[in-house]
Scaffold this active site. Structure first.
Site, PDB file in Angstrom:
ATOM      1  N   ARG A   1       0.751  -1.119   0.193  1.00  0.00           N
ATOM      2  CA  ARG A   1       0.019   0.068  -0.030  1.00  0.00           C
ATOM      3  C   ARG A   1       0.885   1.286   0.196  1.00  0.00           C
ATOM      4  O   ARG A   1       1.611   1.561   0.898  1.00  0.00           O
ATOM      5  CB  ARG A   1      -0.799  -0.105   1.406  1.00  0.00           C
ATOM      6  CG  ARG A   1      -2.036   1.153   1.156  1.00  0.00           C
ATOM      7  CD  ARG A   1      -3.141   1.002   2.261  1.00  0.00           C
ATOM      8  NE  ARG A   1      -2.412   1.371   3.585  1.00  0.00           N
ATOM      9  CZ  ARG A   1      -3.108   0.948   4.626  1.00  0.00           C
ATOM     10  NH1 ARG A   1      -4.509   0.586   4.486  1.00  0.00           N
ATOM     11  NH2 ARG A   1      -2.689   1.175   5.700  1.00  0.00           N
TER      12      ARG A   1
ATOM     13  N   SER B   1     -12.931  -3.996   0.113  1.00  0.00           N
ATOM     14  CA  SER B   1     -13.002  -3.731   1.466  1.00  0.00           C
ATOM     15  C   SER B   1     -14.593  -3.399   1.751  1.00  0.00           C
ATOM     16  O   SER B   1     -15.226  -2.916   0.804  1.00  0.00           O
ATOM     17  CB  SER B   1     -12.340  -2.391   1.736  1.00  0.00           C
ATOM     18  OG  SER B   1     -11.039  -2.518   1.769  1.00  0.00           O
TER      19      SER B   1
ATOM     20  N   LYS C   1      -5.573   4.637   9.540  1.00  0.00           N
ATOM     21  CA  LYS C   1      -6.147   5.294   8.464  1.00  0.00           C
ATOM     22  C   LYS C   1      -7.273   6.271   9.159  1.00  0.00           C
ATOM     23  O   LYS C   1      -7.841   6.017  10.211  1.00  0.00           O
ATOM     24  CB  LYS C   1      -6.958   4.254   7.551  1.00  0.00           C
ATOM     25  CG  LYS C   1      -5.976   3.529   6.736  1.00  0.00           C
ATOM     26  CD  LYS C   1      -6.786   2.807   5.948  1.00  0.00           C
ATOM     27  CE  LYS C   1      -7.354   3.538   4.651  1.00  0.00           C
ATOM     28  NZ  LYS C   1      -8.146   2.702   3.705  1.00  0.00           N
TER      29      LYS C   1
END
Length: 206
Positions: free
Chosen positions: A37, A106, A135
């Site tokens: 990521r 997700s 996040k």
């Protein structure tokens, strides 16, 4: 696919260590899947990192999943791509990558999970299970009850992410998940290899 211990990289949390260093340590500790990521680097840097991790993981037969970027995943022949709810719709992504590449989605609700299964996802990332500081653009935590509800609604492999560590990972499995995805629990650990090994123990408990 073995989604049981799924590492998601994050260079901002790695205490100055490279993703390669973290991933090599996680391999020694027993990680089963790695997602690259990259939210801040250039496309060329992302591509360079993806090629490097592909080279590191391939001898161990550990799959590389690319976050968001279908073009990067195709370029390096990664095993899969992971898409969020604001990324390219799964049906359009599948037109590009075909049936040979893993596509994970997700899910922030039962509805998200049901739609993902209907549209042909290969696995679902339940996000977030617990509160997390990794996040800041995520939905409220679903909790273990949310994992149970999604487990009852779909048959796809489920990977929980968000606030998961060696102390609570077994609970996520007991709620119905097939794997746990972690970021800081490995990336920010003083010893990523030992941290990965501890997470393997919580999987066995679950």
């Amino acid at each position: 696919m073995d989604y049981s211990l799924y590492l998601v990289t994050d260079r901002c949390l790695s205490k100055g260590r490279s993703s390669e260093t973290i991933v090599r340590a996680a391999i020694r500790g027993g990680v089963s899947c790695v997602q690259l990521r990259e939210k801040t680097c250039s496309t060329r840097d992302f591509l360079k990192e993806a090629y490097l991790l592909k080279t590191v993981l391939e001898p161990h037969k550990i799959p590389l999943i690319i976050n968001d970027r279908i073009d990067i995943a195709l370029a390096v022949r990664a095993e899969g791509v992971h898409l969020g709810q604001s990324d390219m719709p799964l049906c359009d992504a599948r037109k590009i990558v075909g049936d040979d590449m893993i596509v994970g989605i997700s899910a922030e609700s039962v509805e998200d999970a049901v739609v993902a299964e209907q549209q042909g996802a290969d696995y679902i990332g339940i996000s977030p299970v617990f509160a997390t500081a990794t996040k800041d653009d995520i939905a409220p935590p679903l909790g273990l009850e949310g994992v149970r509800q999604i487990r009852e609604a779909v048959s796809l492999p489920l990977v929980g992410i968000g606030g998961i560590n060696a102390n609570n990972g077994h609970l996520v499995f007991q709620a119905g998940a097939d794997g746990i995805a972690v970021v800081s629990a490995i990336v920010s650990a003083d010893c990523p290899e030992s941290a990965t090994a501890e997470l393997k123990k919580t999987i066995q408990r679950g």
